[in-house]
Design a protein around this motif. Structure first.
Motif, mmCIF file in Angstrom:
data_model
loop_
_atom_site.group_PDB
_atom_site.id
_atom_site.type_symbol
_atom_site.label_atom_id
_atom_site.label_comp_id
_atom_site.label_asym_id
_atom_site.label_seq_id
_atom_site.Cartn_x
_atom_site.Cartn_y
_atom_site.Cartn_z
ATOM 1 N N MET A 59 -2.549 84.952 -68.958
ATOM 2 C CA MET A 59 -3.419 85.103 -70.124
ATOM 3 C C MET A 59 -2.725 85.923 -71.217
ATOM 4 O O MET A 59 -2.820 85.589 -72.411
ATOM 5 C CB MET A 59 -4.729 85.776 -69.710
ATOM 6 C CG MET A 59 -5.768 85.851 -70.815
ATOM 7 S SD MET A 59 -7.120 86.979 -70.445
ATOM 8 C CE MET A 59 -6.290 88.551 -70.643
ATOM 9 N N ASP A 60 -2.028 86.980 -70.824
ATOM 10 C CA ASP A 60 -1.291 87.789 -71.811
ATOM 11 C C ASP A 60 -0.200 86.969 -72.498
ATOM 12 O O ASP A 60 0.026 87.124 -73.710
ATOM 13 C CB ASP A 60 -0.680 89.011 -71.132
ATOM 14 C CG ASP A 60 -1.713 90.062 -70.767
ATOM 15 O OD1 ASP A 60 -2.746 90.131 -71.460
ATOM 16 O OD2 ASP A 60 -1.495 90.801 -69.794
ATOM 17 N N SER A 61 0.461 86.109 -71.737
ATOM 18 C CA SER A 61 1.488 85.255 -72.353
ATOM 19 C C SER A 61 0.859 84.271 -73.329
ATOM 20 O O SER A 61 1.444 83.962 -74.378
ATOM 21 C CB SER A 61 2.270 84.515 -71.276
ATOM 22 O OG SER A 61 1.441 83.599 -70.575
ATOM 23 N N PHE A 62 -0.335 83.776 -73.019
ATOM 24 C CA PHE A 62 -1.057 82.902 -73.958
ATOM 25 C C PHE A 62 -1.409 83.664 -75.233
ATOM 26 O O PHE A 62 -1.310 83.114 -76.341
ATOM 27 C CB PHE A 62 -2.334 82.365 -73.304
ATOM 28 C CG PHE A 62 -2.112 81.164 -72.434
ATOM 29 C CD1 PHE A 62 -0.893 80.928 -71.829
ATOM 30 C CD2 PHE A 62 -3.136 80.249 -72.213
ATOM 31 C CE1 PHE A 62 -0.689 79.813 -71.024
ATOM 32 C CE2 PHE A 62 -2.944 79.132 -71.419
ATOM 33 C CZ PHE A 62 -1.712 78.925 -70.818
ATOM 34 N N LYS A 63 -1.825 84.924 -75.078
ATOM 35 C CA LYS A 63 -2.162 85.729 -76.259
ATOM 36 C C LYS A 63 -0.931 85.975 -77.131
ATOM 37 O O LYS A 63 -1.030 85.953 -78.365
ATOM 38 C CB LYS A 63 -2.777 87.065 -75.829
ATOM 39 C CG LYS A 63 -4.188 86.956 -75.298
ATOM 40 C CD LYS A 63 -4.745 88.333 -74.978
ATOM 41 C CE LYS A 63 -6.190 88.259 -74.535
ATOM 42 N NZ LYS A 63 -6.753 89.591 -74.245
ATOM 43 N N ILE A 64 0.200 86.208 -76.489
ATOM 44 C CA ILE A 64 1.440 86.397 -77.256
ATOM 45 C C ILE A 64 1.794 85.119 -78.006
ATOM 46 O O ILE A 64 2.166 85.154 -79.188
ATOM 47 C CB ILE A 64 2.583 86.828 -76.316
ATOM 48 C CG1 ILE A 64 2.290 88.219 -75.732
ATOM 49 C CG2 ILE A 64 3.920 86.851 -77.060
ATOM 50 C CD1 ILE A 64 3.234 88.633 -74.621
ATOM 51 N N GLY A 65 1.674 83.973 -77.332
ATOM 52 C CA GLY A 65 1.924 82.699 -78.003
ATOM 53 C C GLY A 65 0.963 82.451 -79.146
ATOM 54 O O GLY A 65 1.354 81.934 -80.205
ATOM 55 N N TYR A 66 -0.312 82.802 -78.946
ATOM 56 C CA TYR A 66 -1.315 82.643 -80.005
ATOM 57 C C TYR A 66 -0.976 83.531 -81.198
ATOM 58 O O TYR A 66 -1.115 83.120 -82.358
ATOM 59 C CB TYR A 66 -2.691 83.009 -79.438
ATOM 60 C CG TYR A 66 -3.842 82.785 -80.380
ATOM 61 C CD1 TYR A 66 -4.368 81.518 -80.592
ATOM 62 C CD2 TYR A 66 -4.423 83.861 -81.057
ATOM 63 C CE1 TYR A 66 -5.442 81.320 -81.445
ATOM 64 C CE2 TYR A 66 -5.483 83.675 -81.919
ATOM 65 C CZ TYR A 66 -5.988 82.401 -82.109
ATOM 66 O OH TYR A 66 -7.047 82.209 -82.968
ATOM 67 N N PHE A 67 -0.525 84.760 -80.920
ATOM 68 C CA PHE A 67 -0.150 85.672 -82.006
ATOM 69 C C PHE A 67 1.051 85.130 -82.790
ATOM 70 O O PHE A 67 1.075 85.209 -84.031
ATOM 71 C CB PHE A 67 0.179 87.054 -81.438
ATOM 72 C CG PHE A 67 0.834 87.968 -82.421
ATOM 73 C CD1 PHE A 67 0.089 88.572 -83.423
ATOM 74 C CD2 PHE A 67 2.197 88.224 -82.357
ATOM 75 C CE1 PHE A 67 0.698 89.416 -84.350
ATOM 76 C CE2 PHE A 67 2.813 89.062 -83.274
ATOM 77 C CZ PHE A 67 2.053 89.665 -84.274
ATOM 78 N N ILE A 68 2.023 84.589 -82.084
ATOM 79 C CA ILE A 68 3.198 84.029 -82.767
ATOM 80 C C ILE A 68 2.789 82.878 -83.675
ATOM 81 O O ILE A 68 3.279 82.751 -84.806
ATOM 82 C CB ILE A 68 4.246 83.569 -81.736
ATOM 83 C CG1 ILE A 68 4.808 84.788 -80.982
ATOM 84 C CG2 ILE A 68 5.382 82.798 -82.409
ATOM 85 C CD1 ILE A 68 5.700 84.429 -79.817
ATOM 86 N N GLY A 69 1.842 82.049 -83.201
ATOM 87 C CA GLY A 69 1.392 80.917 -84.015
ATOM 88 C C GLY A 69 0.662 81.340 -85.268
ATOM 89 O O GLY A 69 0.778 80.690 -86.310
#
Length: 525
Positions: A59-69
């Motif tokens: 989930m944290d990796s998804f949040k990091i990806g969402y932030f990058i987007g």
């Protein structure tokens, strides 16, 4: 929102420093003998929290990806928080694996501060997860109410999407949707971590009794029936949830059919669970076994959490019952809510009694008469064959490699020689041993006790899988208490939503905690 993220990141820093200090100090003192609480931090519990932690890292990796987007319009704290949270998760899981059983006797004031700070940090992160997931569920709930035709409820949709375009639209959509499906595991991770840390805090400075409980391994043998029925319920639950989420909100007719389907399914499962719990309690009433009332922080916390978190479901159920009684108009599907709500109250009361009584049961002591009992059979070659008693086999007290075992020879006890051969008297004739009635009564009572134990293990396995099954619907958005609509009309939209958002997290945690407790009961029985 950005300020909240920054505050939470700063709040976790002292805890990270304290855990690092404790781990390093424990490593330097690893040669010293340290007291342990064998009841705390069971291996299966640490395995469970590790699984939740792995999903939390995803989930944290998804949040990091969402932030990058969406980096063009999101605060930097939105990217810093998941990175800090991932580091905190990794260190905390390692800490719990290595030190959950510790009984701290030095630097007690400092350690109490560090552990209780960790407890409240996890509770803060649990609250953050609950609120974020509740906002998402509330938006979906409003859309479903519009589809069900509740036009007299003021509904304003709250869109939390960033005010800019994502650099990779497809990935951002996957990340944003995936995060909310992973939140239930993150929520369970933090509440489990806080309970394990609370037990560690209670153990600081504690004087340990030396008759600690032995490790009890889990054995699948003998619980086939309960497992089959439980897996059937689990498979049915997954199918019901998938159909519910597909049908709810599509149209008024489909939504009503989805609610009716869920209520009928839940009523059937709760009825089976109530029946199983009553059978288990009756078996305990027929047994004459004393309860273990010794001081045990882990066991006391388990009982308190069962009763405390069950109150969330009881509050929702009583609210639904009052809404059905007081409502002027009753759609057909709402009548199924009445037996469902009543069964939720009864089932949790029965299950709590069963679990609390099970974890307080003393381990059965071995009868000395059964220990000394031997069965002697005569082979055709005129040699004696030793068969240990069933109780010895069950407890593993028979030493098959031992060279000296007592044997019955014409009613007298003789010892075998070192090479395993028996002293023979040619003037005597081998004769079979005739067992007394008391010997057979011992075997009969032992057989009855084993049958009772097998029934209890199957009930515990069945209830374990049923609680996992009932954890899935509310955790993944299948919440009739939201979608029913009748309670919002009777109590008002905002008051009822506040009650649901406060009580639902406790209801969800109850099922997971009950499953964990029932697994322990299955191992102990």
């Amino acid at each position: 929102m950005a300020g909240d993220r920054a505050a939470k990141s700063r709040g976790g820093s002292p805890e990270l420093l304290w855990m690092l200090w404790y781990v390093c100090r424990s490593y330097t003192q690893r040669r010293l003998i340290q007291e342990k609480d064998t009841h705390a931090g069971a291996r299966w519990l640490r395995c469970g929290i590790t699984l939740f932690a792995v999903i939390t890292l995803i989930m944290d990796s998804f949040k990091i990806g969402y932030f990058i987007g969406f980096s063009n319009c999101l605060s930097a704290t939105e990217g810093i928080f998941p990175v800090t949270h991932a580091v905190h998760t990794l260190l905390q899981v390692y800490f719990l694996w290595c030190h959950a059983k510790d009984i701290i006797q030095s630097f007690k004031t400092l350690e109490r501060f560090g552990v209780i700070h960790s407890v409240f940090t996890n509770l803060l992160l649990w609250t953050n997860g609950v609120l974020t997931e509740s906002k998402h569920q509330l938006n979906e709930h409003k859309e479903r109410l519009i589809m069900l035709g509740f036009g007299n409820i003021t509904i304003v949709l709250d869109d939390h999407a960033p005010q800019c375009n994502c650099s990779t639209t497809t990935l951002c959509s996957i990340f944003s949707q995936g995060i909310y499906y992973l939140y239930p595991f993150n929520i369970e991770y933090h509440i489990l971590a806080s309970t394990m840390l609370y037990v560690l805090w209670k153990n600081i400075g504690r004087k340990v009794e030396h008759h600690q409980q032995h490790k009890i391994p889990f054995k699948f043998h003998g619980i086939t029936i309960g497992t089959i029925f439980g897996l059937t319920v689990l498979t049915s639950t997954i199918a019901i949830v998938v159909v519910y989420l597909i049908q709810i909100g599509r149209s008024k007719i489909k939504s009503e059919l989805a609610l009716t389907m869920f209520y009928i399914y839940a009523i059937s499962v709760l009825t089976l669970m109530c029946t199983a719990g009553i059978v288990a309690l009756l078996i305990y009433r027929l047994e004459d076994r004393s309860l273990d009332n010794s001081k045990n922080p882990a066991r006391k916390l388990d009982a308190d959490l069962l009763v405390g978190t069950a109150s969330g479901s009881w509050l929702l159920s009583w609210g639904s019952i009052l809404a059905i009684i007081c409502a002027q108009d009753h759609p057909q599907y709402t009548w199924y809510n009445l037996p469902y709500s009543i069964l939720v109250i009864i089932e949790k009361y029965i299950q709590n009694l069963f679990i609390i009584e099970s974890i307080h049961q003393e381990q059965e002591k071995v009868n000395d008469d059964i220990k000394t009992l031997r069965i002697v059979t005569i082979s055709r070659e005129n040699t004696l064959s030793l068969t240990p008693s069933f109780k010895e086999i069950y407890n593993g007290t028979v030493d098959a490699d031992s060279g000296e075992l007592p044997c019955l020879f014409n009613g007298n006890v003789k010892e075998s020689s070192s090479n395993g051969s028996l002293e023979e008297d040619k003037s005597q004739v081998f004769s079979p041993v005739i067992h007394s009635t008391s010997d057979f009564s011992l075997y009969s009572s032992n057989s009855v006790a084993n049958n009772k134990r097998r029934i209890l293990k199957n009930i515990a396995a069945f209830l374990f899988l049923c609680n996992l099954s009932l954890w899935i619907p509310p955790a993944f958005g299948c919440r009739p208490v939201y979608d029913n609509g009748l309670e919002e009309i009777v109590f008002g939209f905002e008051p009822w939503i506040i009650v649901v958002n406060l009580a639902m997290p406790f209801s969800i945690f109850y099922r997971m905690h009950s499953a964990a407790s029932l697994f322990e009961v299955s191992c102990k029985t």
